[in-house]
Design an enzyme around this catalytic site. Structure first.
Site, PDB file in Angstrom:
ATOM      1  N   LYS A  26      -2.805   6.484  13.933  1.00 27.15           N
ATOM      2  CA  LYS A  26      -4.170   5.984  14.093  1.00 27.15           C
ATOM      3  C   LYS A  26      -5.131   7.100  14.507  1.00 27.15           C
ATOM      4  O   LYS A  26      -6.311   7.083  14.137  1.00 27.15           O
ATOM      5  CB  LYS A  26      -4.194   4.842  15.102  1.00 27.15           C
ATOM      6  N   TYR A  40       2.785   5.063  16.024  1.00 29.03           N
ATOM      7  CA  TYR A  40       1.599   4.262  15.707  1.00 29.03           C
ATOM      8  C   TYR A  40       0.338   4.982  16.161  1.00 29.03           C
ATOM      9  O   TYR A  40      -0.629   5.119  15.400  1.00 29.03           O
ATOM     10  CB  TYR A  40       1.707   2.896  16.381  1.00 29.03           C
ATOM     11  N   ALA A  41       0.344   5.446  17.410  1.00 28.52           N
ATOM     12  CA  ALA A  41      -0.845   6.082  17.975  1.00 28.52           C
ATOM     13  C   ALA A  41      -1.196   7.365  17.238  1.00 28.52           C
ATOM     14  O   ALA A  41      -2.376   7.639  16.965  1.00 28.52           O
ATOM     15  CB  ALA A  41      -0.625   6.367  19.455  1.00 28.52           C
ATOM     16  N   ASN A  93      -7.629  -1.406   5.721  1.00 28.77           N
ATOM     17  CA  ASN A  93      -7.193  -2.150   6.898  1.00 28.77           C
ATOM     18  C   ASN A  93      -5.677  -2.239   7.046  1.00 28.77           C
ATOM     19  O   ASN A  93      -5.178  -2.382   8.158  1.00 28.77           O
ATOM     20  CB  ASN A  93      -7.781  -3.567   6.836  1.00 28.77           C
ATOM     21  N   ILE A 150      -6.882  -7.411  19.526  1.00 36.66           N
ATOM     22  CA  ILE A 150      -7.404  -8.494  18.700  1.00 36.66           C
ATOM     23  C   ILE A 150      -6.301  -9.530  18.515  1.00 36.66           C
ATOM     24  O   ILE A 150      -5.150  -9.186  18.255  1.00 36.66           O
ATOM     25  CB  ILE A 150      -7.868  -7.969  17.325  1.00 36.66           C
ATOM     26  N   VAL A 172       0.825  -1.214   0.000  1.00 38.92           N
ATOM     27  CA  VAL A 172       0.000   0.000   0.000  1.00 38.92           C
ATOM     28  C   VAL A 172       0.855   1.258   0.000  1.00 38.92           C
ATOM     29  O   VAL A 172       0.346   2.346  -0.308  1.00 38.92           O
ATOM     30  CB  VAL A 172      -0.967   0.020   1.205  1.00 38.92           C
TER      31      VAL A 172
END
Length: 255
Positions: A159, A155-156, A91, A188, A65
């Site tokens: 997001k 990362y945070a 995703n 998850i 991507v």
């Protein structure tokens, strides 16, 4: 807990693109949409995506991507295979960030581009092909894009950007009848999170702090995504839905 039975008529005649679909949440989403009657283009950097697609009777595309031509390549692959695009499920992403002071420029750039920048570019390429009205876009944010967690800075932040991108794009595309929402998963159980579960502190804070007292599964995320793409969500846009077993609402261990 009984599983929700698939409805092969729910998305009959519809086409979904799912990025990051070789395994984990993406594979679970692709499986759910296929079971609900959609044709699915599964996209992933990992060649394993071809095996996952074959198992589901769908079409796979090996593509990163982050490639600058990814959006147009993905769009053309879906149109060639199925002749239309109805749903885009953004995703694809990476995990394993660090504290800011331990993050060099390469790490920061990699997380921001993979988890956010690529999503903007791919979406820009896909939107012109979505039905107006009727198109649906669902982005994958994270509870770490809503609340802080030490050691996940790049990362945070990426997001959190996904969450704002969702709200921004919802306002821009709603007049055309294209609805944009996001899910923010909690912990998850996927190959990406398996390493974190070996960390005792992480396990104590995340697993024991989830009120439903279990790890989430890819199917737990696939259901809400399918809802956002369904007619039941025809008046829902700009929502960032935590799917986290109650972690954000009332994180605690057993009392």
């Amino acid at each position: 807990m009984e599983a929700v039975l698939p409805d092969p008529t729910r998305f009959a005649g519809k086409v979904a693109i799912v990025t990051g679909a070789a395994r984990g949440i993406g594979a679970g989403v692709a499986e759910r949409f296929a079971a609900d009657g959609a044709k699915v283009l599964l996209v992933d950097l990992l060649p394993e995506v071809l095996e996952t697609a074959a198992r589901l009777g769908q079409v796979g595309l090996v593509k990163s991507v982050t490639d600058r031509d990814a959006g147009e390549t993905i769009a053309q692959a879906a149109l060639k295979a199925f002749g239309r695009i109805d749903f885009l499920i953004n995703n694809a992403g990476i995990g394993g960030s660090k504290r800011l002071l331990d993050s060099d420029d390469a790490l920061i750039d990699r997380f921001l581009d993979t988890n956010l920048g690529s999503m903007l570019r791919i979406t820009r390429s896909i939107v012109p092909h979505l039905p107006k009205p009727g198109g649906r876009i669902v982005n994958l944010s994270s509870i770490f894009g809503i609340t802080g967690y030490p050691g996940t800075t790049a990362y945070a932040v990426a997001k959190a950007g996904v969450a704002q991108f969702t709200r921004q794009l919802a306002g821009e595309l709603a007049p055309d009848g294209i609805l944009v929402n996001a899910v923010a998963p909690g912990l998850i159980e996927t190959p990406m999170t398996s390493g974190h579960l070996q960390n005792a502190l992480y396990t104590r804070l995340m697993v024991e702090g989830t009120p439903v007292e279990r790890l989430g599964q890819p199917a737990d995320i696939a259901g809400p995504i399918a809802f956002f793409c369904s007619d039941d969500a025809a008046f829902v846009t700009g929502v960032v839905m935590p799917v986290d077993g109650g972690f954000l609402a009332a994180r605690h261990g057993r009392i």
